[in-house]
Design an enzyme around this catalytic site. Structure first.
Site, PDB file in Angstrom:
ATOM      1  N   LYS A 146       0.825  -1.217   0.000  1.00 47.32           N
ATOM      2  CA  LYS A 146       0.000   0.000   0.000  1.00 47.32           C
ATOM      3  C   LYS A 146       0.862   1.272   0.000  1.00 47.32           C
ATOM      4  O   LYS A 146       2.066   1.215   0.308  1.00 47.32           O
ATOM      5  CB  LYS A 146      -0.934  -0.043   1.218  1.00 47.32           C
ATOM      6  CG  LYS A 146      -1.946  -1.199   1.159  1.00 47.32           C
ATOM      7  CD  LYS A 146      -2.950  -1.129   2.301  1.00 47.32           C
ATOM      8  CE  LYS A 146      -3.941  -2.276   2.228  1.00 47.32           C
ATOM      9  NZ  LYS A 146      -4.992  -2.174   3.288  1.00 47.32           N
TER      10      LYS A 146
ATOM     11  N   TYR B 202     -12.314  -1.486  -3.827  1.00 46.23           N
ATOM     12  CA  TYR B 202     -12.835  -1.657  -2.463  1.00 46.23           C
ATOM     13  C   TYR B 202     -14.361  -1.551  -2.397  1.00 46.23           C
ATOM     14  O   TYR B 202     -14.914  -1.331  -1.320  1.00 46.23           O
ATOM     15  CB  TYR B 202     -12.175  -0.657  -1.515  1.00 46.23           C
ATOM     16  CG  TYR B 202     -10.785  -1.080  -1.086  1.00 46.23           C
ATOM     17  CD1 TYR B 202     -10.609  -2.198  -0.252  1.00 46.23           C
ATOM     18  CD2 TYR B 202      -9.649  -0.406  -1.499  1.00 46.23           C
ATOM     19  CE1 TYR B 202      -9.350  -2.611   0.145  1.00 46.23           C
ATOM     20  CE2 TYR B 202      -8.378  -0.813  -1.102  1.00 46.23           C
ATOM     21  CZ  TYR B 202      -8.238  -1.913  -0.273  1.00 46.23           C
ATOM     22  OH  TYR B 202      -6.997  -2.331   0.131  1.00 46.23           O
TER      23      TYR B 202
ATOM     24  N   PHE C 207     -15.450   3.623   7.001  1.00 49.68           N
ATOM     25  CA  PHE C 207     -14.097   4.057   6.630  1.00 49.68           C
ATOM     26  C   PHE C 207     -13.859   4.056   5.117  1.00 49.68           C
ATOM     27  O   PHE C 207     -12.763   4.369   4.657  1.00 49.68           O
ATOM     28  CB  PHE C 207     -13.042   3.167   7.322  1.00 49.68           C
ATOM     29  CG  PHE C 207     -13.208   1.685   7.048  1.00 49.68           C
ATOM     30  CD1 PHE C 207     -12.738   1.120   5.874  1.00 49.68           C
ATOM     31  CD2 PHE C 207     -13.828   0.859   7.976  1.00 49.68           C
ATOM     32  CE1 PHE C 207     -12.876  -0.232   5.606  1.00 49.68           C
ATOM     33  CE2 PHE C 207     -13.983  -0.511   7.723  1.00 49.68           C
ATOM     34  CZ  PHE C 207     -13.501  -1.046   6.541  1.00 49.68           C
TER      35      PHE C 207
ATOM     36  N   ARG D 267      -2.242 -14.486   4.714  1.00 48.78           N
ATOM     37  CA  ARG D 267      -2.850 -13.685   5.788  1.00 48.78           C
ATOM     38  C   ARG D 267      -2.125 -13.906   7.109  1.00 48.78           C
ATOM     39  O   ARG D 267      -2.033 -13.004   7.934  1.00 48.78           O
ATOM     40  CB  ARG D 267      -4.353 -13.928   5.856  1.00 48.78           C
ATOM     41  CG  ARG D 267      -5.062 -13.335   4.609  1.00 48.78           C
ATOM     42  CD  ARG D 267      -6.549 -13.413   4.670  1.00 48.78           C
ATOM     43  NE  ARG D 267      -7.115 -12.548   5.665  1.00 48.78           N
ATOM     44  CZ  ARG D 267      -7.552 -11.302   5.443  1.00 48.78           C
ATOM     45  NH1 ARG D 267      -7.452 -10.767   4.243  1.00 48.78           N
ATOM     46  NH2 ARG D 267      -8.080 -10.597   6.406  1.00 48.78           N
TER      47      ARG D 267
ATOM     48  N   THR E 269      -5.438  -7.055  10.706  1.00 50.53           N
ATOM     49  CA  THR E 269      -5.728  -5.783  10.018  1.00 50.53           C
ATOM     50  C   THR E 269      -5.152  -4.592  10.770  1.00 50.53           C
ATOM     51  O   THR E 269      -4.556  -3.696  10.170  1.00 50.53           O
ATOM     52  CB  THR E 269      -7.267  -5.608   9.881  1.00 50.53           C
ATOM     53  OG1 THR E 269      -7.801  -6.779   9.271  1.00 50.53           O
ATOM     54  CG2 THR E 269      -7.609  -4.389   9.038  1.00 50.53           C
TER      55      THR E 269
ATOM     56  N   ARG F 251       2.638  -6.586   8.813  1.00 50.96           N
ATOM     57  CA  ARG F 251       1.959  -5.402   9.352  1.00 50.96           C
ATOM     58  C   ARG F 251       2.579  -4.958  10.677  1.00 50.96           C
ATOM     59  O   ARG F 251       2.698  -3.758  10.940  1.00 50.96           O
ATOM     60  CB  ARG F 251       0.457  -5.665   9.485  1.00 50.96           C
ATOM     61  CG  ARG F 251      -0.249  -5.563   8.124  1.00 50.96           C
ATOM     62  CD  ARG F 251      -1.676  -6.033   8.197  1.00 50.96           C
ATOM     63  NE  ARG F 251      -2.411  -5.719   6.971  1.00 50.96           N
ATOM     64  CZ  ARG F 251      -3.538  -6.312   6.625  1.00 50.96           C
ATOM     65  NH1 ARG F 251      -4.062  -7.257   7.389  1.00 50.96           N
ATOM     66  NH2 ARG F 251      -4.151  -5.964   5.509  1.00 50.96           N
TER      67      ARG F 251
ATOM     68  N   ASN G 119      -2.023   0.172   6.622  1.00 48.69           N
ATOM     69  CA  ASN G 119      -1.529  -1.085   7.192  1.00 48.69           C
ATOM     70  C   ASN G 119      -0.634  -1.888   6.236  1.00 48.69           C
ATOM     71  O   ASN G 119      -0.585  -3.110   6.284  1.00 48.69           O
ATOM     72  CB  ASN G 119      -2.687  -1.907   7.759  1.00 48.69           C
ATOM     73  CG  ASN G 119      -3.693  -2.321   6.706  1.00 48.69           C
ATOM     74  OD1 ASN G 119      -3.531  -2.000   5.534  1.00 48.69           O
ATOM     75  ND2 ASN G 119      -4.720  -3.036   7.124  1.00 48.69           N
TER      76      ASN G 119
ATOM     77  N   HIS H 198      -2.133  -5.421   1.435  1.00 51.18           N
ATOM     78  CA  HIS H 198      -3.443  -6.063   1.252  1.00 51.18           C
ATOM     79  C   HIS H 198      -3.206  -7.537   0.997  1.00 51.18           C
ATOM     80  O   HIS H 198      -2.226  -7.909   0.366  1.00 51.18           O
ATOM     81  CB  HIS H 198      -4.158  -5.443   0.040  1.00 51.18           C
ATOM     82  CG  HIS H 198      -5.322  -6.262  -0.439  1.00 51.18           C
ATOM     83  ND1 HIS H 198      -6.554  -6.203   0.162  1.00 51.18           N
ATOM     84  CD2 HIS H 198      -5.424  -7.189  -1.424  1.00 51.18           C
ATOM     85  CE1 HIS H 198      -7.370  -7.049  -0.459  1.00 51.18           C
ATOM     86  NE2 HIS H 198      -6.712  -7.659  -1.419  1.00 51.18           N
TER      87      HIS H 198
ATOM     88  N   GLU I 221      -9.376  -9.949  -7.958  1.00 50.29           N
ATOM     89  CA  GLU I 221      -8.419  -8.873  -7.710  1.00 50.29           C
ATOM     90  C   GLU I 221      -7.212  -8.972  -8.648  1.00 50.29           C
ATOM     91  O   GLU I 221      -6.721  -7.957  -9.152  1.00 50.29           O
ATOM     92  CB  GLU I 221      -7.985  -8.908  -6.243  1.00 50.29           C
ATOM     93  CG  GLU I 221      -9.141  -8.536  -5.307  1.00 50.29           C
ATOM     94  CD  GLU I 221      -8.873  -8.832  -3.838  1.00 50.29           C
ATOM     95  OE1 GLU I 221      -9.779  -8.574  -3.025  1.00 50.29           O
ATOM     96  OE2 GLU I 221      -7.772  -9.313  -3.501  1.00 50.29           O
TER      97      GLU I 221
HETATM   98  P1  ATP Z   1      -7.048  -6.062   3.273  1.00 53.53           P
HETATM   99  O1  ATP Z   1      -8.363  -6.377   2.602  1.00 53.53           O
HETATM  100  O2  ATP Z   1      -6.473  -4.721   2.874  1.00 53.53           O
HETATM  101  O3  ATP Z   1      -6.048  -7.177   3.171  1.00 53.53           O
HETATM  102  P2  ATP Z   1      -8.136  -6.901   5.761  1.00 53.53           P
HETATM  103  O4  ATP Z   1      -8.762  -7.999   4.977  1.00 53.53           O
HETATM  104  O5  ATP Z   1      -7.244  -7.266   6.897  1.00 53.53           O
HETATM  105  O6  ATP Z   1      -7.323  -5.926   4.820  1.00 53.53           O
HETATM  106  P3  ATP Z   1     -10.671  -5.530   5.634  1.00 53.53           P
HETATM  107  O7  ATP Z   1     -11.712  -5.676   6.670  1.00 53.53           O
HETATM  108  O8  ATP Z   1     -10.835  -6.206   4.324  1.00 53.53           O
HETATM  109  O9  ATP Z   1      -9.267  -5.921   6.308  1.00 53.53           O
HETATM  110  O10 ATP Z   1     -10.485  -3.969   5.387  1.00 53.53           O
HETATM  111  C1  ATP Z   1      -9.887  -3.485   4.204  1.00 53.53           C
HETATM  112  C2  ATP Z   1      -8.976  -2.338   4.552  1.00 53.53           C
HETATM  113  O11 ATP Z   1      -9.768  -1.261   5.057  1.00 53.53           O
HETATM  114  C3  ATP Z   1      -7.984  -2.617   5.681  1.00 53.53           C
HETATM  115  O12 ATP Z   1      -6.811  -3.227   5.252  1.00 53.53           O
HETATM  116  C4  ATP Z   1      -7.690  -1.226   6.172  1.00 53.53           C
HETATM  117  O13 ATP Z   1      -6.754  -0.551   5.326  1.00 53.53           O
HETATM  118  C5  ATP Z   1      -9.050  -0.550   6.047  1.00 53.53           C
HETATM  119  N1  ATP Z   1      -9.794  -0.642   7.306  1.00 53.53           N
HETATM  120  C6  ATP Z   1     -10.382  -1.740   7.853  1.00 53.53           C
HETATM  121  N2  ATP Z   1     -10.984  -1.454   9.012  1.00 53.53           N
HETATM  122  C7  ATP Z   1     -10.778  -0.123   9.221  1.00 53.53           C
HETATM  123  C8  ATP Z   1     -11.140   0.800  10.235  1.00 53.53           C
HETATM  124  N3  ATP Z   1     -11.856   0.401  11.297  1.00 53.53           N
HETATM  125  N4  ATP Z   1     -10.736   2.082  10.099  1.00 53.53           N
HETATM  126  C9  ATP Z   1     -10.036   2.508   9.022  1.00 53.53           C
HETATM  127  N5  ATP Z   1      -9.658   1.699   8.030  1.00 53.53           N
HETATM  128  C10 ATP Z   1     -10.009   0.398   8.112  1.00 53.53           C
HETATM  129 MG    MG Z   2      -9.894  -7.672   3.204  1.00 49.01          MG
END
Ligand code: ATP
Ligand code: MG
Length: 139
Positions: A11, A51, A59, A87, A93, A104, A114, A117, A128
């Site tokens: 990212k 997204y 968010f 993962r 996350t 992370r 973070n 992805h 994706e």
């Molecule tokens: P990713 O999909 O990026 O691998 P993830 O699967 O761990 O991350 P998701 O729930 O899919 O988490 O959320 C997608 C992205 O949205 C997160 O990686 C983070 O950048 C952002 N995100 C998630 N939760 C929050 C939150 N509470 N506040 C701000 N940003 C958030």
């Molecule tokens: Mg995700």
């Protein structure tokens, strides 16, 4: 469709902080093979589309603007049990909750910024990967 593939992005925060090389090294050291790799930048339109599944989350707007702030590295990766193993490698996350030694934990600053992805399912890894890569860009 292979069940041994996942999709990742390094990212904008991790790119800006100079962690591209270290993160790719961690990924390859963990046994992932790079199938496709690209240095590119999302626009707010393409980040919004990527997204879209999170469109209803509070968010979403901030996430889309953060993901289009600067360049990212996109990649398709292959390894046995790729989704789950990747993962595990990246950690929770929220980097504050990520296990010691995870990507992370090492390179991320906040739940939004973070560092990486990782796809959450075989189906989404396929979608994706297709979002970023043509067939002739996969090896
Ligand atoms: P990713 O999909 O990026 O691998 P993830 O699967 O761990 O991350 P998701 O729930 O899919 O988490 O959320 C997608 C992205 O949205 C997160 O990686 C983070 O950048 C952002 N995100 C998630 N939760 C929050 C939150 N509470 N506040 C701000 N940003 C958030
Ligand atoms: Mg995700």
């Amino acid at each position: 469709m292979s069940t041994n593939r996942t999709f990742t992005m390094i990212k904008p925060d991790a790119v800006a902080n100079g962690h591209i090389g270290a993160i790719i090294n961690d990924i390859t050291q963990a046994g992932f093979k790079i199938i496709a790799l690209k240095y590119t930048k999302l626009t707010s339109e393409t980040a919004g589309k990527f997204y879209e599944v999170h469109a209803e989350r509070p968010f979403y707007k901030d996430l889309v603007s953060f993901m289009s702030l600067g360049p990212i590295v996109a990649a398709i990766l292959e390894r046995e049990n790729a989704i789950e193993e990747f993962r595990k490698l990246i950690g929770a996350t929220n980097p504050a909750e990520a296990a010691e030694g995870t990507i992370r934990k090492k390179y991320a600053k906040s739940i939004e910024a973070n560092a990486v992805h990782g796809s959450d399912s075989d189906e989404n890894a396929q979608i994706e990967g297709d979002f970023f890569f043509a067939e002739n860009e996969r090896f």
